[in-house]
Enzyme design. Structure first.
Site, PDB file in Angstrom:
ATOM      1  N   MET A 124      13.896 -12.053   6.505  1.00 23.89           N
ATOM      2  CA  MET A 124      15.305 -12.356   6.238  1.00 23.89           C
ATOM      3  C   MET A 124      16.126 -12.209   7.521  1.00 23.89           C
ATOM      4  O   MET A 124      17.352 -12.138   7.476  1.00 23.89           O
ATOM      5  CB  MET A 124      15.853 -11.453   5.141  1.00 23.89           C
ATOM      6  CG  MET A 124      15.111 -11.663   3.808  1.00 23.89           C
ATOM      7  SD  MET A 124      16.084 -11.271   2.367  1.00 23.89           S
ATOM      8  CE  MET A 124      16.366  -9.528   2.619  1.00 23.89           C
TER       9      MET A 124
ATOM     10  N   GLU B 135      11.680  -4.107  15.408  1.00 25.99           N
ATOM     11  CA  GLU B 135      10.278  -3.963  15.828  1.00 25.99           C
ATOM     12  C   GLU B 135       9.287  -4.040  14.661  1.00 25.99           C
ATOM     13  O   GLU B 135       8.125  -4.366  14.871  1.00 25.99           O
ATOM     14  CB  GLU B 135      10.085  -2.644  16.585  1.00 25.99           C
ATOM     15  CG  GLU B 135      10.614  -2.724  18.004  1.00 25.99           C
ATOM     16  CD  GLU B 135      10.629  -1.364  18.676  1.00 25.99           C
ATOM     17  OE1 GLU B 135       9.608  -0.644  18.571  1.00 25.99           O
ATOM     18  OE2 GLU B 135      11.655  -1.020  19.288  1.00 25.99           O
TER      19      GLU B 135
ATOM     20  N   HIS C 217       9.492  -6.235  12.126  1.00 21.44           N
ATOM     21  CA  HIS C 217       9.199  -7.673  12.024  1.00 21.44           C
ATOM     22  C   HIS C 217       8.304  -8.125  13.183  1.00 21.44           C
ATOM     23  O   HIS C 217       7.368  -8.900  13.003  1.00 21.44           O
ATOM     24  CB  HIS C 217      10.496  -8.491  12.102  1.00 21.44           C
ATOM     25  CG  HIS C 217      11.480  -8.224  11.005  1.00 21.44           C
ATOM     26  ND1 HIS C 217      12.691  -7.615  11.239  1.00 21.44           N
ATOM     27  CD2 HIS C 217      11.447  -8.511   9.685  1.00 21.44           C
ATOM     28  CE1 HIS C 217      13.370  -7.534  10.102  1.00 21.44           C
ATOM     29  NE2 HIS C 217      12.640  -8.066   9.139  1.00 21.44           N
TER      30      HIS C 217
ATOM     31  N   GLN D  85      16.940 -13.089  -4.600  1.00 21.88           N
ATOM     32  CA  GLN D  85      16.351 -11.752  -4.721  1.00 21.88           C
ATOM     33  C   GLN D  85      17.399 -10.644  -4.657  1.00 21.88           C
ATOM     34  O   GLN D  85      17.063  -9.463  -4.663  1.00 21.88           O
ATOM     35  CB  GLN D  85      15.255 -11.536  -3.680  1.00 21.88           C
ATOM     36  CG  GLN D  85      15.735 -11.418  -2.253  1.00 21.88           C
ATOM     37  CD  GLN D  85      14.561 -11.457  -1.271  1.00 21.88           C
ATOM     38  OE1 GLN D  85      13.902 -12.477  -1.112  1.00 21.88           O
ATOM     39  NE2 GLN D  85      14.278 -10.341  -0.630  1.00 21.88           N
TER      40      GLN D  85
ATOM     41  N   GLY E 195       4.907  -6.292   5.737  1.00 26.48           N
ATOM     42  CA  GLY E 195       4.943  -4.862   6.040  1.00 26.48           C
ATOM     43  C   GLY E 195       4.703  -4.016   4.806  1.00 26.48           C
ATOM     44  O   GLY E 195       5.197  -4.327   3.721  1.00 26.48           O
TER      45      GLY E 195
ATOM     46  N   SER F 255      16.432  -3.731   8.513  1.00 30.34           N
ATOM     47  CA  SER F 255      17.679  -4.404   8.899  1.00 30.34           C
ATOM     48  C   SER F 255      18.874  -3.654   8.309  1.00 30.34           C
ATOM     49  O   SER F 255      19.952  -3.625   8.892  1.00 30.34           O
ATOM     50  CB  SER F 255      17.674  -5.851   8.392  1.00 30.34           C
ATOM     51  OG  SER F 255      16.502  -6.509   8.827  1.00 30.34           O
TER      52      SER F 255
HETATM   53  P1  AMP Z   1      12.761  -8.434   5.497  1.00 28.75           P
HETATM   54  O1  AMP Z   1      13.350  -9.202   6.635  1.00 28.75           O
HETATM   55  O2  AMP Z   1      13.377  -7.097   5.274  1.00 28.75           O
HETATM   56  O3  AMP Z   1      12.598  -9.263   4.245  1.00 28.75           O
HETATM   57  O4  AMP Z   1      11.264  -8.103   5.935  1.00 28.75           O
HETATM   58  C1  AMP Z   1      10.380  -9.107   6.341  1.00 28.75           C
HETATM   59  C2  AMP Z   1       9.006  -8.509   6.494  1.00 28.75           C
HETATM   60  O5  AMP Z   1       9.051  -7.469   7.464  1.00 28.75           O
HETATM   61  C3  AMP Z   1       8.483  -7.886   5.197  1.00 28.75           C
HETATM   62  O6  AMP Z   1       7.102  -8.168   5.075  1.00 28.75           O
HETATM   63  C4  AMP Z   1       8.721  -6.417   5.425  1.00 28.75           C
HETATM   64  O7  AMP Z   1       7.831  -5.579   4.716  1.00 28.75           O
HETATM   65  C5  AMP Z   1       8.470  -6.309   6.923  1.00 28.75           C
HETATM   66  N1  AMP Z   1       9.087  -5.092   7.460  1.00 28.75           N
HETATM   67  C6  AMP Z   1      10.372  -4.694   7.297  1.00 28.75           C
HETATM   68  N2  AMP Z   1      10.556  -3.488   7.878  1.00 28.75           N
HETATM   69  C7  AMP Z   1       9.355  -3.123   8.412  1.00 28.75           C
HETATM   70  C8  AMP Z   1       8.889  -1.985   9.132  1.00 28.75           C
HETATM   71  N3  AMP Z   1       9.694  -0.968   9.423  1.00 28.75           N
HETATM   72  N4  AMP Z   1       7.602  -1.961   9.514  1.00 28.75           N
HETATM   73  C9  AMP Z   1       6.758  -2.976   9.207  1.00 28.75           C
HETATM   74  N5  AMP Z   1       7.140  -4.083   8.527  1.00 28.75           N
HETATM   75  C10 AMP Z   1       8.420  -4.154   8.131  1.00 28.75           C
END
Ligand code: AMP
Length: 280
Positions: A29, A34, A36, A60, A146, A185
């Site tokens: 998103m 780090e 991502h 979502q 993640g 984020s």
């Molecule tokens: P988001 O942008 O929050 O939807 O996250 C996108 C992807 O990044 C998802 O697969 C999350 O699980 C992963 N992610 C977010 N934060 C972390 C983190 N601290 N460590 C590892 N992966 C992460």
């Protein structure tokens, strides 16, 4: 790095990739950190080409959640992804993804209803729908996600299996700040005092892991340690010890049992999890 705004552009780019080329995909998103970028690195290490999507998926978010205020900085994200050597970035508009008359939703029953699904009704329906759409468009061989969103990984693995999609979902470790806070984020919502209080999530994990290592095997005792560590620094949304496959509460624990939680720091809802046998 190729920038793809529309579904047509994405399809054209995908069609030009030679058959047999391994394609990795990292859905996000945006407002990249780090965590991502560790997924991008994992994709680049495993696959010949890497696609990243940046899309704040409205379906979502609940009606009273932070869709409007969710942090966004596309310019910075594109710069970072270019530095990391990403091949394609897809950042569609909502008109592209959910055009007028959009009707179709993906529901993964059972596992979607617990924990984050109970607190955020409809959340995983939105997640499963967008990820299925993106997977259909990008047609990756592997998708990198993640384990911070541990439940999301299990929901999506179930969806991929049930719908016979041949995508290998790779679950990657949680990347943390030096002080232990899991990167997110949403951490940008926290001022420095709230950031300090937000350390209660990782502190609770560390305290429970230490007690487990010292021989504590009682589920109520371990949960009490977690609850006490959080104390009045945050408001617990859920805090459970679960099995890592179905996310059901456990009555006996082993190395693989997971402490999983969502905690509000004022209005900011943060999640974290870890296996008892890990060491943060
Ligand atoms: P988001 O942008 O929050 O939807 O996250 C996108 C992807 O990044 C998802 O697969 C999350 O699980 C992963 N992610 C977010 N934060 C972390 C983190 N601290 N460590 C590892 N992966 C992460």
């Amino acid at each position: 790095m190729k920038l793809l705004h529309s579904i047509t552009e994405l399809r054209e780019a995908r069609a030009r990739i030679a058959p047999g080329t391994s394609v990795g995909f990292v859905p996000t998103m945006g407002y990249l950190h780090e965590g991502h970028l560790s997924l991008v690195a994992a994709s680049k290490a495993a696959c010949e080409l890497t696609f990243v999507s940046i899309y704040v998926n409205p379906s979502q978010f609940g009606p009273n959640e932070d869709l409007a205020s969710y942090p966004r900085d596309l310019e910075r994200d594109l710069e970072l992804l270019s530095t990391y050597g990403v091949d394609y970035v897809f950042f569609p508009s909502t008109e592209e993804i959910y055009p007028e008359g959009y009707k179709t939703w993906v529901e993964v029953s059972g596992i979607s209803q617990r924990l984050c699904g109970a607190s955020r009704p409809g959340h995983f329906r939105g997640v499963a729908t967008i990820v299925l759409k993106l997977v259909n468009l990008v047609q990756p061989h592997s998708m990198f996600m993640g384990s911070k969103d541990f439940q999301q990984v299990l929901v999506l693995k179930t969806m991929l299996r049930d719908l016979n999609l041949q995508v290998n979902l790779v679950s990657c470790p949680i990347i943390r700040e030096a002080d232990g806070l899991a990167m997110s984020s949403r951490n940008s919502y926290l001022d420095s005092q709230q950031h300090q209080r937000a350390l209660c999530l990782s502190s609770a994990i560390k305290a429970v892991q230490a007690a487990f290592r010292a021989g504590q095997r009682s589920v109520p005792a371990l949960l009490e340690i977690a609850g006490e560590t959080i104390g009045d620094r945050g408001r617990i949304d859920y805090l459970e010890l679960v099995d890592p496959e179905r996310l059901e509460p456990v009555t006996t624990v082993d190395d693989m049992s997971r402490l999983i939680m969502a905690v509000y720091i004022d209005k900011v809802r943060l999640i974290d999890n870890a296996a008892l046998g890990e060491q943060l």
